[in-house]
Design an enzyme around this catalytic site. Structure first.
Site, PDB file in Angstrom:
ATOM      1  N   SER A 119       0.828  -1.198   0.000  1.00 46.05           N
ATOM      2  CA  SER A 119       0.000   0.000   0.000  1.00 46.05           C
ATOM      3  C   SER A 119       0.873   1.263   0.000  1.00 46.05           C
ATOM      4  O   SER A 119       1.649   1.479  -0.929  1.00 46.05           O
ATOM      5  CB  SER A 119      -0.960  -0.046   1.190  1.00 46.05           C
ATOM      6  OG  SER A 119      -1.967   0.926   1.081  1.00 46.05           O
ATOM      7  N   ASP A 240      -9.904  -5.352  -3.943  1.00 46.82           N
ATOM      8  CA  ASP A 240      -9.295  -4.308  -3.111  1.00 46.82           C
ATOM      9  C   ASP A 240     -10.148  -3.039  -3.189  1.00 46.82           C
ATOM     10  O   ASP A 240     -10.312  -2.446  -4.252  1.00 46.82           O
ATOM     11  CB  ASP A 240      -7.879  -4.019  -3.623  1.00 46.82           C
ATOM     12  CG  ASP A 240      -7.071  -3.142  -2.685  1.00 46.82           C
ATOM     13  OD1 ASP A 240      -7.664  -2.325  -1.954  1.00 46.82           O
ATOM     14  OD2 ASP A 240      -5.828  -3.262  -2.705  1.00 46.82           O
ATOM     15  N   HIS A 269      -7.595  -5.825   0.291  1.00 46.25           N
ATOM     16  CA  HIS A 269      -6.385  -5.013   0.329  1.00 46.25           C
ATOM     17  C   HIS A 269      -5.245  -5.679   1.094  1.00 46.25           C
ATOM     18  O   HIS A 269      -4.086  -5.286   0.932  1.00 46.25           O
ATOM     19  CB  HIS A 269      -6.705  -3.659   0.969  1.00 46.25           C
ATOM     20  CG  HIS A 269      -5.589  -2.667   0.901  1.00 46.25           C
ATOM     21  ND1 HIS A 269      -5.046  -2.235  -0.295  1.00 46.25           N
ATOM     22  CD2 HIS A 269      -4.895  -2.011   1.883  1.00 46.25           C
ATOM     23  CE1 HIS A 269      -4.084  -1.360  -0.061  1.00 46.25           C
ATOM     24  NE2 HIS A 269      -3.960  -1.212   1.251  1.00 46.25           N
TER      25      HIS A 269
END
Length: 290
Positions: A119, A240, A269
């Site tokens: 991320s 996600d 995610h």
């Protein structure tokens, strides 16, 4: 569905060395395990997240690699020292976190390493590879930020988090498709992590609205991305909701010179949590088992 998956429950955690590395204007808390080629693991921007999020992957990789997982400044036990941001600029973001990782590489005398980022950590991994092309041997971005995009609603929800039991449950529902990772115990653990005074205060100041600017802050330009010639692997969950597949990995496939991608179906995610065994295989194949 409840409880941890069998492959997660059976993973034996290694002996993890913990230490604080002091640099110019900051202290970086680091977890380290194993020996062999160095792999630096960079965590994301979820509230309460630290380098400890990588511990199960560290367990799997430690027999073959030297795995290093720092806390970014503002998360966990890493912190800016008084006066470090006396120029009045925002004390967080791509500039600060990239400098932190580069400084850590120097302090640990790592002249060659792979970098894996999740991320926000993926954006910093890209930034580090751009800054140190001769140091980074392989690059992995998992559900990665790092290019300009409209602020995803899920990311806005993540960055606007304020501690509370209901909010912690909503956060886990945002991150995970699999209900096995949304148990009452997981909610309490997330809530406890987000109530730590220092990181709680830092997170509240980290991504103030309008939050689109922090997506832009973490983004590399197309020219910067084109200069990252290190072999790169993108890993993404098809479902996600924080960093949508179509806004990230699918676009990066056209922007990075040496890139390949793997998409997990029925995954959100947090693929390092939901798909640890498969992710470990992917990383071992890509990084090259010694």
């Amino acid at each position: 569905m409840s409880g941890a998956r069998p492959d997660v429950a059976r993973t034996r955690l290694p002996d993890i060395e913990e230490r604080t590395v002091r640099g110019a204007g900051r202290e970086t808390f680091v977890r380290e395990a194993g020996s062999g080629p160095a792999v630096v693991l960079l965590h994301g921007s979820g509230p309460g997240t630290t380098g400890a999020a990588w511990e199960r992957l560290m367990a799997a990789m430690a027999p073959d690699f030297r795995v290093i997982a720092p806390d970014f400044v503002g998360f966990g036990r890493s912190r800016l020292l008084p006066g470090a941001e006396s120029d009045g600029t925002h004390p967080y973001g791509r500039r600060v976190w990239t400098a932190q990782v580069l400084e850590l590489l120097d302090e640990l005398a790592l002249d060659r390493c792979a970098v894996v980022g999740n991320s926000m950590g993926g954006a910093i991994a890209l930034s580090v590879a751009h800054a140190r092309p001769r140091t980074v041997t392989r690059l992995v971005g998992i559900g990665t930020l790092g290019l300009d995009m409209p602020l995803p609603p899920g990311l806005d929800q993540l960055w606007s988090y304020r501690p509370g039991r209901a909010a912690a449950r909503e956060l886990l529902e945002l991150l995970h498709v699999d209900e096995a990772f949304r148990t009452d115990e997981a909610v309490e653990a997330r809530l406890t992590a987000t109530l730590e005074p220092g990181p709680r205060q830092a997170f509240a100041a980290m991504f103030p609205p309008p939050r689109e600017r922090w997506v832009r802050d973490l983004a590399l330009t197309p020219d910067e991305l084109a200069r990252i010639r290190v072999p790169t692997l993108l890993v993404h969950g098809a479902e996600d909701r924080v960093v949508p597949l179509e806004d990230s990995a699918l676009r990066l496939l056209h922007l990075l010179p040496d890139v390949r991608a793997h998409v997990f179906g029925a995954c959100g995610h947090a693929s390092p949590v939901e798909r640890p065994t498969e992710l470990h295989r992917l990383l071992t194949d890509f990084l090259g088992k010694p």
